[in-house]
Structures are given as structure tokens and as C-alpha cells.
Design an enzyme around this catalytic site. Structure first.
Site, short mmCIF file in Angstrom:
data_model
loop_
_atom_site.label_atom_id
_atom_site.label_comp_id
_atom_site.label_asym_id
_atom_site.label_seq_id
_atom_site.Cartn_x
_atom_site.Cartn_y
_atom_site.Cartn_z
N GLN A 176 -7.07 -4.55 10.13
CA GLN A 176 -6.05 -4.20 10.93
C GLN A 176 -6.44 -2.89 11.61
OE1 GLN A 176 -1.97 -4.53 9.18
NE2 GLN A 176 -3.10 -4.87 7.23
N ARG A 191 2.80 -10.30 10.27
CA ARG A 191 4.02 -9.66 10.52
C ARG A 191 5.10 -10.79 10.11
NH1 ARG A 191 2.53 -5.45 9.83
NH2 ARG A 191 0.59 -6.55 9.49
N LYS A 242 0.98 -1.20 0.13
CA LYS A 242 0.04 -0.19 -0.02
C LYS A 242 0.80 1.25 0.03
CE LYS A 242 -0.63 0.55 5.08
NZ LYS A 242 -0.04 1.94 5.08
N THR A 243 1.88 1.22 0.70
CA THR A 243 2.92 2.54 0.66
C THR A 243 3.34 2.84 -0.77
OG1 THR A 243 3.46 1.99 3.13
CG2 THR A 243 4.93 3.43 1.99
N ASP A 298 -3.71 7.83 4.89
CA ASP A 298 -3.08 6.39 5.06
C ASP A 298 -3.75 6.02 6.30
OD1 ASP A 298 -1.73 4.15 4.55
OD2 ASP A 298 0.26 5.07 5.31
N GLU A 299 -3.93 4.57 6.34
CA GLU A 299 -4.21 3.92 7.57
C GLU A 299 -5.83 4.53 8.10
OE1 GLU A 299 -2.99 1.22 8.39
OE2 GLU A 299 -0.64 1.38 8.37
#
Length: 766
Positions: free
Chosen positions: A267, A622, A45-46, A236-237
Site C-alpha cells: 500500500q 477498499r 492494524k489500528t 504507523d504507515e
């Protein structure tokens, strides 16, 4: 969902776009109108957000007209560097940063519109607590009842829901709740705090958001200016935004509608600090014309890890539909281990890390240990030390370096050695006993003048009239410390430590602080006592169970010269919340037990359980190559060995992706995978627990009856059977208080005992 078609001619698309996969490419190229990018874990996504901003600039948009909001300065810095590499130094002109940094920049320019100087001060949490303490003192309010950390937490919650102090005071439900809780003056403190901040020309972190919202809401000219300034907005987020952040971005995007939000509802793990998952779940309601893109290809993890995470999160009812997949290798199955105790769990994890490190030729930094609460780090730390594996606590300090642990150690050091001046200075007035800094300074001066220790002065305090009115309190402190000293030899280390924690008031002070910070400190002290108990029961310490030997062992642990250098080759230990956004080749998730993970505090409703499940999803995702899950069948708490059952989340993972062979179980069926085995680590006889061949059903709340009608409970009596709208059937065990303050303890059939204020209880007598 089918990928959105490209909107630009091929010759107008810069070469860097070619490195994106079809879904990423579509999300990056469709820049006009509202866009939602649902980005699964490890889906890049980044990268997409970075390329999207670079593409908007490539089309000719001035970077001064682009706003990009993140949650960390690290994320903003990383994105800006990447964009600079793509389009050059013009990227420096982007309005890019955290919500607080960007909005503070706006407020500096518009401060006069809301009565603040452009040079306003920003208070951190310590500044805010200090101000609250001063207000409490001036109002002659007991800070043991109105704990500053709790007051600040409640003020923050109100602000994040756009509630000012005057609104709070006019809200009967909130003010009545404060009266029942024994804190009727909270609203006045809130009002005083707000007034004093304004008078000082200061804003706390919440004020930066609140004042930005009010500025835009109440100043049409200012709103119009910034709406036309920001032609493109990216967040973002987005799943982590709170209500006021949501409202500000909605206001800013109201003219151009070019707002792109990126996030993953799976998340969303920050509800405890105000994040509202509904912001992303209801995004299509706010913008019906939204173009939605799903980034479903995971580039991080093996197929087994990705599929296991997906099988877990499917148990959540409230989520956006997506199918995360990966083209990576199959990978090993996730290894699950059952351990007799938490210390055994620590030893097993340390051994596995040691073995993998040497067999796979990996550095220490390839490994991470994730846990639900900070207190769990202790057994991991001790096991890693014994194994000779370097580690660091990520986003925190070593267990034995935490303030509350150092306070406890200072008491124990003083019991052993009253000449220890540093230990004495640390705890002479903690918990608060009315011995101020001026008195301590005088004691140190007298000790230097008479060439003796401070404790020697304390023992003869009546000979020094210059100490004044504090002499009696100082004398009591000296007597308290002296009272522990005869025990230091005949009693074992745990008995003394437990006695010190109790009689000094340290344990009670932390227990009474119900803020998240206070609860964490209390858990850490009880975990410390567990470590002393394990020291006493350790066969290796058969001849030395004394307090001096325990303190010597701890001193050897804590005196090591440790560095916080992020490039240092260390195993990372962290809470799962701190791990978000990170990735490691090999991950160990520990403490997968009911009432620990999921947390006991999250068992009251579906929303809380679903957030805990999302937290586990974050932990699983993770891991890149290998994942280990572990649980203990017993843990020390408050010096007692308690028996535990495996987390319900372990049962929710599709068994096809799990390897149970480490547990030496014959059949890995759902009914057998997680049966208990008795612990053999305790030498003292314990109450024999129930043995479950299958996991106990989750303690979920009974469904609410929409037709439920509360009844008259004015004649409620002990022994009555009752029905509660939320908690179901139960039996009244005690009733106390009078009038509006009357409370009842009710033992509910499914969730245990609850204390209810009868004037508010939605209940009826059966």
C-alpha cells in the site's frame, strides 16, 4: 512465519488482549526490541497498535515515555480515544500525533538551540508561495519562467532529501540541470527563501522535519534527552515515510531500540510526495534482531475480492512476502464492464448504483466511485445528477467548483453577459495581463459613479485619464471579450469555449505549469471542454447547442445547496489516493485504461509501474461486499474522441475472480476478455483506429545493458540509428540548438519520441 511466542505470564496479560487473533496477539505482546508488523489490507492494524500501546502502559510504562507517530490527525485522535477506553485518562499524556505535530512540539522546547524563537510561525503552502512571489519580484525574475508552485515543489524535494540551499548551490549536477531547463537562478531563490524564513522566525512544513533532524544530529545533549525520554516508539504507515522521517526515528530509537513500525509495502502509493518504500523493505537490514509479525487475515472483504487483490499484487517484484486470506464469505465475482465512451461509463455506473441501492436497501453512503485523476469525476457527477443520486467529492470540491473551472466559466459568462461584474472581476487579470487591484478598484468606482457597468467603463476607457498607464491593457481586455461575442449565436457551445480557452491564454498558462498542481488544472480544463463537446453531441440537446443553454445547465448543477457534512447520505467520489484508509460495502473503480491507469507518466520504469499497481491494489481492497471495474474504449480529450485500450492491470487479475458477463462476450479467455468495440457516440467521421483482438503488449522499457558504453555523438545527424542506455534503439528525427544546449528528438522503437540534451545523453551511434 510462525507467530512469535508470548513473552509475559498469562496472569499479567490484561483481558482486552483476548479479543485479538493469534498473530495480532503476538504483535501486541512483544514490546521489547525492534518489531515490524506487516499488516495486510483490512487486517486490523489500528486495533493491534492501539492494544499494543495500552499493554505497554498496563506494564507500568509512563505514557510520557511513549511516542506514537501517525500520518493524519484523524488516525491519532481515533487511537487515543480507543486507548482511553482501555486504560483511562492517562492516555492523554501519550506523545501521539502526526510527524509534524509531534516534532513541532519538540522544536518549541528546543528552538533557541537552532536560533529560532519558541513562538516561531509555521508557514502553509500559501504563505510560502506568497514569499516566493515577493522574492521573485525583488530579484526581478519572471514568475512565468519560475512559477512559484514549481519553485516550492523543487525546494520541498531538496529538503526532504536533507539538502540545504548551500548544498544545492554546490551541486554541479543540479545547477547544470537548472541551466539546461532555463532556470539558472533556482539555487539563489532557494537560498533567499531559506534566509527570509529564518529572518521571519518561520518554518514551513518541510522545515519542521529538517530542523528536527539537524537539532538531533548536531546537538548531542538534546539528542540524548529525547532518546531517553522515548522508551518506546511506534510508527504507523511506515511505508509512507520519507528519508528525513526515517532518519529522525532512527536517531530517536538508537538507545532503547524499542521501535515498532507498522505498514504494508503493498500500500505504498506516495512516492510522488517523497515516500520511500525502501524504508520498510530494508527494515530488517537496519535492525537485524527485528521480530517480524504478519497480519494476514483480512476482516474487511469477501474471498473473491481478497484473492483478486492478491493475484494482482503478486506481479510486483519488490515486495515483502505475505499471504493475505479471509474467513469471510465467498462473495460475488468482480464485475468488469466495457463501455463505448467515458460518458457511457458514467451512465452505467450511476445505473448500477441506483439498482443496487434499491435492491439491497442500502444508503447512498454505502457506495464509492474511485478514479485515478480528479478530472474523471465530471462524467460521474453528471450521470449521478441525472439519476437523482446524491453524491459528494471526498477530499476535494465539485468539478464545477474548482478554481480553474470557475475561471473558465467566468469568461464564458462574460461573453454572454458583459454586465456580469463578478465574472469580470474574477478574470480581468487572469491570466496575468498587468491589470492590478488598484485599477480594478478604480473601474468599479467609476462604474458606480456613472451608474453603469464596469464593462461600459472599459469600452470608453480613454475618456477616463485617472486610470493611468493601465488604460491600454484594460482596453485590450475589453476588445478581447468583445471579439468573442459575435460568435456566441452562430457557433455551437464547444467551438466558442475552445476558442475562449485558447485565445485568452488560459489553456496555455496551465499547460506551461509543469507542477503536479498545474498539470491537474490543465487536465480539468480539457475535461471541461470535453463536457461542452458532449453537450453539443447529446441527442437530447438537438435544438439547443448554444453557449447560453450550456451555461444554464451548468448553473443548475452548481447552484445546489451542498454541504460537506460527513454524515450526509451521499455516494463518495474520490481519487484512489484519497481513499486510502477508507472502506465501503460497494466500490466502483473506473477508467481502467492504458495511459490513464496506469498513468502515462508512470510507464518509464519498473518502480513507477509497481507503484501504480500498488495503487490499484489499494483501490480493490477498499471494497467489502461488491466490486465493479470498468473501462471505456473511447474518451474525449481536447475535443477529440480518442480510442483507448484496457489497462494491463485487468489482465493481471486471476480470471477466476472476474465476471465478464456484462460485456456479452462468448468466451472469457484472456485473449478475448478485453477486445475493443467501435464507439458509436460521435456523429462526425473519425479516423478508423486499429482494432486489437488481443491487448497490445505493455510499453515496458527494454532491459538496461550493464556493459553498455556510451559513444561519441558529436557528429550526430538526423536519420542516424542510435542506442540509448535506458530507452533502447531509436532513430534521430530532429536536432536543434548549439553547443551545450543542443537537443535531439529521437523516435525510440519501443517507447516513442524523447527529447534528449546531447551533452548528458548516454547514447551511441549504431
Amino acid at each position: 512465519m510462525m507467530p512469535w511466542p508470548d513473552q509475559r505470564p498469562a496472569d499479567d496479560i490484561p483481558p482486552f488482549i483476548d479479543s485479538l487473533n493469534p498473530s495480532q496477539r503476538a504483535a501486541a505482546l512483544n514490546t521489547d526490541g525492534p518489531v515490524m508488523i506487516i499488516a495486510g489490507a483490512g487486517s486490523g492494524k489500528t486495533r493491534v497498535l492501539t492494544y499494543r500501546i495500552a499493554y505497554i502502559m498496563h506494564k507500568g510504562t509512563d505514557p510520557f515515555n511513549i511516542l506514537s507517530l501517525t500520518f493524519t490527525n484523524k488516525a491519532a485522535k481515533e487511537m487515543r480515544i480507543r486507548i482511553e477506553k482501555l486504560v483511562g485518562t492517562e492516555a492523554k499524556n501519550l506523545w501521539m500525533g502526526t510527524f509534524h505535530s509531534v516534532f513541532a512540539r519538540i522544536l518549541r522546547q528546543e528552538a533557541d538551540k537552532i536560533g529560532y524563537p519558541s513562538s516561531f510561525t509555521i508557514y502553509d503552502s500559501d504563505d510560502s508561495k506568497s514569499l516566493i512571489k515577493a522574492i521573485l519580484k525583488e530579484m526581478q525574475i519572471d514568475d512565468k519562467v519560475y512559477k512559484p508552485s514549481l519553485v516550492l515543489s523543487r525546494i520541498s524535494l531538496a529538503k526532504n532529501n536533507l539538502m540545504a540551499a548551500k548544498d544545492y548551490l554546490q551541486n554541479d549536477e543540479l545547477t547544470n540541470s537548472d541551466k539546461v531547463a532555463g532556470r539558472p537562478k533556482f539555487g539563489e531563490i532557494f537560498q533567499q527563501y531559506t534566509s527570509r524564513c529564518f529572518k521571519a522566525g518561520a518554518m514551513d512544513f518541510d522545515d519542521i522535519l529538517i530542523n528536527t533532524y539537524h537539532l538531533l544530529q548536531n546537538q548531542p545533549n538534546v539528542l540524548n534527552k529525547w532518546q531517553h525520554r522515548f522508551k518506546y516508539i511506534m510508527v504507523d504507515e511506515y511505508q509512507d515515510t520519507n528519508h528525513v522521517q526515517y532518519m529522525i526515528t532512527k536517531l530517536l530509537a538508537a538507545v532503547n531500540h524499542n521501535i515498532c513500525v507498522v505498514g504494508d509495502d503493498a500500500q505504498s502509493i506516495y512516492a510522488f510526495r517523497g515516500a520511500n518504500i525502501q524504508n520498510i523493505l530494508n527494515y530488517e537490514r537496519d535492525y537485524p534482531e527485528v521480530a517480524t509479525f504478519k497480519l494476514e487475515q483480512n476482516y474487511r472483504s469477501t474471498k473473491n475480492i481478497v484473492n483478486a487483490a492478491s493475484s494482482l499484487i503478486k506481479h510486483n517484484k519488490h515486495q515483502l512476502e505475505k499471504e493475505v486470506w479471509t474467513a469471510n464469505e465467498e462473495g460475488e465475482k468482480i464485475k468488469v464492464s466495457r463501455n463505448p465512451s467515458d460518458s457511457d461509463e458514467g451512465r452505467r455506473v450511476a445505473q448500477l448504483i441506483f439498482e443496487d441501492k434499491h435492491q439491497l436497501h442500502l444508503p447512498n453512503k454505502a457506495f464509492a466511485i474511485l478514479y485515478r485523476t480528479n478530472a474523471q469525476s465530471r462524467s460521474m457527477e453528471e450521470a449521478l445528477r441525472k439519476q437523482g443520486v446524491e453524491y459528494r467529492i471526498y477530499g476535494g470540491v465539485s468539478f464545477y467548483q474548482r478554481k480553474e473551472i470557475k475561471d473558465m466559466l467566468a469568461y464564458l459568462r462574460l461573453v454572454i453577459n458583459p454586465q456580469d461584474e463578478e465574472a469580470l472581476k474574477r478574470i480581468i487579470n487572469f491570466p496575468v495581463r498587468g491589470i492590478g487591484n488598484t485599477t480594478v478598484t478604480r473601474l468599479i468606482y467609476l462604474a458606480n459613479e456613472h451608474n453603469c457597468s464596469v464593462f461600459d467603463i472599459i469600452k470608453q476607457i480613454r475618456q477616463y485619464p485617472e486610470i493611468g498607464a493601465s488604460a491600454g491593457k484594460v482596453e485590450q481586455f475589453g476588445m478581447l471579450i468583445d471579439s468573442f461575442r459575435p460568435q456566441s449565436e452562430p457557433k455551437n457551445a464547444y467551438d466558442i469555449a475552445a476558442d475562449v480557452a485558447k485565445r485568452t491564454g488560459l489553456l496555455k498558462t496551465l499547460f506551461d505549469d509543469k507542477s503536479p498542481e498545474g498539470l491537474s488544472k490543465y487536465e480539468n480544463i480539457t475535461e471541461f471542454l470535453n463536457s461542452v463537446q458532449e453537450f453539443v453531441e447529446d441527442d437530447e440537446n438537438e435544438s439547443e447547442k448554444t453557449l447560453p443553454m450550456f451555461l444554464e445547465n451548468v448553473a443548475l448543477y452548481t447552484d445546489e445547496d451542498r454541504t460537506n457534512d460527513p454524515n450526509r447520505d451521499c455516494v463518495s467520489l474520490m481519487t484512489i489516493h484519497a481513499s486510502k484508509g477508507l472502506e465501503f460495502p460497494i466500490v466502483h473503480i473506473v477508467g481502467l485504461e492504458e495511459n490513464l491507469f496506469p498513468s502515462q507518466m508512470a510507464l518509464m520504469n519498473r518502480n513507477e509501474i509497481e507503484e501504480e499497481r500498488r495503487l490499484f491494489y489499494v483501490a480493490i481492497t477498499r471494497a467489502e461486499q461488491r466490486l465493479y471495474l470498468s473501462f471505456a474504449t473511447s474518451r474525449f480529450r481536447h475535443g477529440n474522441l480518442l480510442h483507448c485500450e484496457p489497462s494491463r492491470f485487468l489482465q493481471e487479475i486471476d480470471p477466476r475472480y472476474l465476471d465478464m458477463s456484462a460485456n456479452s462476450m462468448a468466451a472469457p479467455s484472456m485473449s478475448q476478455r478485453f477486445h475493443r468495440e467501435p464507439s458509436v457516440s460521435s456523429k462526425e467521421p473519425l479516423q478508423k483506429p486499429k482494432v486489437y483482438t488481443t491487448p497490445r503488449p505493455p510499453q515496458a522499457l527494454p532491459p538496461e545493458d550493464p556493459n553498455f558504453t556510451p559513444g561519441d555523438i558529436s557528429h550526430l545527424a538526423v536519420g542516424d540509428r542510435v542506442q540509448h542506455q535506458r530507452f533502447g534503439m531509436g532513430t534521430v528525427t530532429t536536432i536543434e540548438g548549439e553547443g551545450n544546449n543542443q537537443k535531439a528528438n529521437v523516435l525510440f522503437d519501443q517507447i516513442g519520441t524523447k527529447t534528449l540534451v546531447l551533452k548528458f545523453a548516454k547514447m551511441r551511434i549504431l
